[in-house]
Design an enzyme around this catalytic site. Structure first.
Site, PDB file in Angstrom:
ATOM      1  N   ASN A 195      -0.731   9.561  31.305  1.00  0.00           N
ATOM      2  CA  ASN A 195      -1.993   8.755  31.203  1.00  0.00           C
ATOM      3  C   ASN A 195      -2.684   8.642  32.787  1.00  0.00           C
ATOM      4  O   ASN A 195      -3.705   8.200  32.598  1.00  0.00           O
ATOM      5  CB  ASN A 195      -1.604   7.395  30.926  1.00  0.00           C
ATOM      6  N   ARG A 230       3.823  15.370  22.870  1.00  0.00           N
ATOM      7  CA  ARG A 230       2.295  15.031  23.412  1.00  0.00           C
ATOM      8  C   ARG A 230       2.510  14.204  24.702  1.00  0.00           C
ATOM      9  O   ARG A 230       1.749  14.385  25.404  1.00  0.00           O
ATOM     10  CB  ARG A 230       1.208  14.050  22.267  1.00  0.00           C
TER      11      ARG A 230
HETATM   12  C1  UD1 Z   1      -4.011   3.505  26.935  1.00  0.00           C
HETATM   13  C2  UD1 Z   1      -3.058   4.488  26.917  1.00  0.00           C
HETATM   14  C3  UD1 Z   1      -2.217   4.180  25.810  1.00  0.00           C
HETATM   15  C4  UD1 Z   1      -1.800   2.572  25.885  1.00  0.00           C
HETATM   16  C5  UD1 Z   1      -2.697   1.848  25.993  1.00  0.00           C
HETATM   17  C6  UD1 Z   1      -2.637   0.181  26.150  1.00  0.00           C
HETATM   18  C7  UD1 Z   1      -4.075   6.498  27.643  1.00  0.00           C
HETATM   19  C8  UD1 Z   1      -4.673   7.895  27.599  1.00  0.00           C
HETATM   20  N1  UD1 Z   1      -3.534   5.763  26.895  1.00  0.00           N
HETATM   21  O1  UD1 Z   1      -4.836   3.716  25.606  1.00  0.00           O
HETATM   22  O2  UD1 Z   1      -1.036   4.904  26.001  1.00  0.00           O
HETATM   23  O3  UD1 Z   1      -0.976   2.284  24.755  1.00  0.00           O
HETATM   24  O4  UD1 Z   1      -3.821   2.001  26.789  1.00  0.00           O
HETATM   25  O5  UD1 Z   1      -1.871   0.152  27.409  1.00  0.00           O
HETATM   26  O6  UD1 Z   1      -4.302   5.789  28.893  1.00  0.00           O
HETATM   27  N2  UD1 Z   1     -10.135  -1.747  22.300  1.00  0.00           N
HETATM   28  C9  UD1 Z   1     -11.276  -2.192  21.702  1.00  0.00           C
HETATM   29  N3  UD1 Z   1     -12.527  -1.470  21.853  1.00  0.00           N
HETATM   30  C10 UD1 Z   1     -12.514  -0.523  22.774  1.00  0.00           C
HETATM   31  C11 UD1 Z   1     -11.541  -0.084  23.373  1.00  0.00           C
HETATM   32  C12 UD1 Z   1     -10.238  -0.588  22.898  1.00  0.00           C
HETATM   33  O7  UD1 Z   1     -11.191  -3.210  20.759  1.00  0.00           O
HETATM   34  O8  UD1 Z   1     -13.778  -0.016  22.883  1.00  0.00           O
HETATM   35  C13 UD1 Z   1      -8.877  -2.155  22.025  1.00  0.00           C
HETATM   36  C14 UD1 Z   1      -7.760  -1.340  21.258  1.00  0.00           C
HETATM   37  O9  UD1 Z   1      -8.029  -1.046  19.812  1.00  0.00           O
HETATM   38  C15 UD1 Z   1      -6.467  -1.941  21.559  1.00  0.00           C
HETATM   39  C16 UD1 Z   1      -6.785  -2.756  22.828  1.00  0.00           C
HETATM   40  O10 UD1 Z   1      -8.218  -2.702  22.894  1.00  0.00           O
HETATM   41  O11 UD1 Z   1      -6.411  -3.004  20.713  1.00  0.00           O
HETATM   42  C17 UD1 Z   1      -6.380  -1.915  24.241  1.00  0.00           C
HETATM   43  O12 UD1 Z   1      -6.915  -0.544  23.948  1.00  0.00           O
HETATM   44  P1  UD1 Z   1      -6.936   0.449  25.334  1.00  0.00           P
HETATM   45  O13 UD1 Z   1      -6.448  -0.454  26.386  1.00  0.00           O
HETATM   46  O14 UD1 Z   1      -8.552   0.879  25.166  1.00  0.00           O
HETATM   47  O15 UD1 Z   1      -6.150   1.403  24.998  1.00  0.00           O
HETATM   48  P2  UD1 Z   1      -6.114   3.163  25.196  1.00  0.00           P
HETATM   49  O16 UD1 Z   1      -7.256   3.041  26.472  1.00  0.00           O
HETATM   50  O17 UD1 Z   1      -6.761   3.914  24.085  1.00  0.00           O
END
Ligand code: UD1
Length: 417
Positions: free
Chosen positions: A23, A396
């Site tokens: 990540n 992955r």
């Molecule tokens: C990243 C990590 C993943 C980890 C996650 C939480 C990477 C490549 N992946 O995923 O391994 O499990 O952080 O620590 O770094 N959300 C929204 N809207 C948005 C973006 C997010 O509602 O635009 C929500 C998501 O659905 C989720 C929460 O916010 O419920 C946290 O997600 P997010 O921190 O964005 O996870 P990722 O960045 O996808």
């Protein structure tokens, strides 16, 4: 698809070296798009997701070469602004090219990542932020289309401290006109690692690692030579394995400071962990104490360690409550653990885990990366044989996990199917 076969019950001992963090590597590789010239990245883990990012960078016009864990990426020839469906569907983190492409080319067309096994995972916060920085955003035919002659800095408040969202905004803001302030920013170590790289490239960033990040845009950036930080989730996974079945397991090449919440929880559960500057040691304790857990954004307990912790609790002394607050559907490992004899009941985002005396080996399958890791841990401690099917997700995110466990004495091997 390959499967992993485990004869449970062997005690693990020896040293295991932690690989570079997936990540951290993914956004850092994407940041190569922000400058002309050859960037060099060391300690890049050997993972399917990294291969997907490599293919995406090549598709966008970058030159990518790698030798073992060292990657060279030169985006001087960047000439394509589209991340196609076929690449994005393999890896959601492909969305990380959105910010750099708009910053660099003034244009991006990125396939919308769909939902996945652990939840809907929208990207609305990435898009709203880019919109506030002056980008026109459209969603057409399953693609996000973003364009801006030049992005302008802005005040951005994130409703949720999204990790990849914060990274996308940072990479867009470093080349924007003026100042950007991200409030309620993610504070994960991977954010700090990305900021370190961007600063070495010449970006002007303060506040990374806190919930307010300020970025003053610059007109151009220069390439870098950097090393990827160790993977805290891989380290946490081996730490948990050591607690489950270790006979003096040493986890080397890690940054224990990134794992404070995990170390603390394992200690509450009875683990005796020795922590040094870049190394941790752990061994199995006879009784695992039931311990409640709630996942939270960093510095809270990581959602990426929840499934592994649940394996521990499934053979703990008593009942524990595990609450998942980051993703809405991250209990897909539960039904598989139950097939191995675990006693777990789910109600909404909470799992009630009643410790049983032992798990028994079974054929299992997982559709999510960390769920797959939890099944490997369950297989290592279970009585008899466990077959983990569909290891695609494991590949992955874990660099040679079965080889690392085998070197510690586990009876584990991969079968090509
Ligand atoms: C990243 C990590 C993943 C980890 C996650 C939480 C990477 C490549 N992946 O995923 O391994 O499990 O952080 O620590 O770094 N959300 C929204 N809207 C948005 C973006 C997010 O509602 O635009 C929500 C998501 O659905 C989720 C929460 O916010 O419920 C946290 O997600 P997010 O921190 O964005 O996870 P990722 O960045 O996808």
């Amino acid at each position: 698809m390959d499967r992993i076969i485990i004869q449970g019950g062997t005690r693990l001992s020896g040293d295991v070296k932690i690989s570079g963090a997936k990540n951290a590597a993914l956004p850092i590789l994407a940041s190569a798009l922000l400058a002309d010239g050859a960037n060099t990245y060391q300690n890049v883990p050997c993972l399917k997701d990294i291969e997907s990012m490599k293919q995406l960078m090549i598709h966008l016009g970058a030159r990518v070469e790698n030798n073992d864990d060292t990657y060279q990426i030169d985006a001087t020839g960047l000439n394509n602004f589209e991340a196609p469906y076929d690449l994005v569907r393999k890896m959601r983190a492909s969305i990380l090219v959105l910010g750099p492409l708009v910053a660099r080319l003034g244009r991006a067309r990125v396939s919308l990542p769909g939902g996945c096994a652990i939840g809907a995972r929208p990207i609305n916060l990435h898009l709203e932020a880019l919109g506030r920085m002056g980008a026109d955003i459209d969603i057409r035919h399953g693609y996000v289309e973003a364009s801006a002659d030049r992005l302008t800095g802005g005040e951005i408040y994130l409703d949720i401290p999204t990790v990849t969202g914060t990274e996308n905004i940072m990479m867009a803001a470093v080349l924007a006109d003026g100042n950007t302030v991200i409030r309620n920013a993610a504070r994960e170590p991977e954010i700090v690692a990305l900021a370190d790289v961007l600063k070495q490239m010449g970006a002007n960033i303060v506040g990374e690692g806190t919930s307010v990040i300020s970025i003053k845009g610059v007109s151009s950036l220069t390439p870098v030579l950097v090393s990827i930080i160790p993977d805290r989730i891989e380290a946490g996974t081996f730490l948990t394995a050591g607690f489950l079945t270790g006979d003096n397991l040493n986890i080397t090449g890690c940054q224990p400071g990134h794992l404070s919440a995990v170390i603390d929880k394992l200690r509450q559960a009875g683990a005796v962990i020795e922590v040094h500057s870049d190394k941790m040691s752990i061994k199995r304790t006879e009784k695992i104490k039931s311990t409640d857990l709630t996942t939270m954004p960093y510095p809270g307990f990581p959602t990426d360690m929840q499934a592994q912790f649940m394996v521990l609790m499934s053979i703990a002394d008593g009942m524990s409550i595990i609450s998942e607050t980051v993703f809405e559907n991250r209990f897909i490992h539960v039904s598989e653990l139950k097939r191995m004899g675990a006693d777990i009941e789910i109600s909404g985002n909470t799992a009630m885990v009643r410790g049983v005396d032992y798990l028994s080996g079974a054929p299992v399958m997982a559709t999510d990366l960390r769920a797959s890791a939890s099944l490997i841990l369950a297989g290592l401690v279970a009585r008899g044989e466990t077959v983990v099917n569909r290891v695609y997700h494991l590949d992955r995110g874990y660099d040679a996990i079965e080889k690392k466990f085998a070197a510690l004495g586990a009876k584990i091997f991969r079968e090509k199917v």
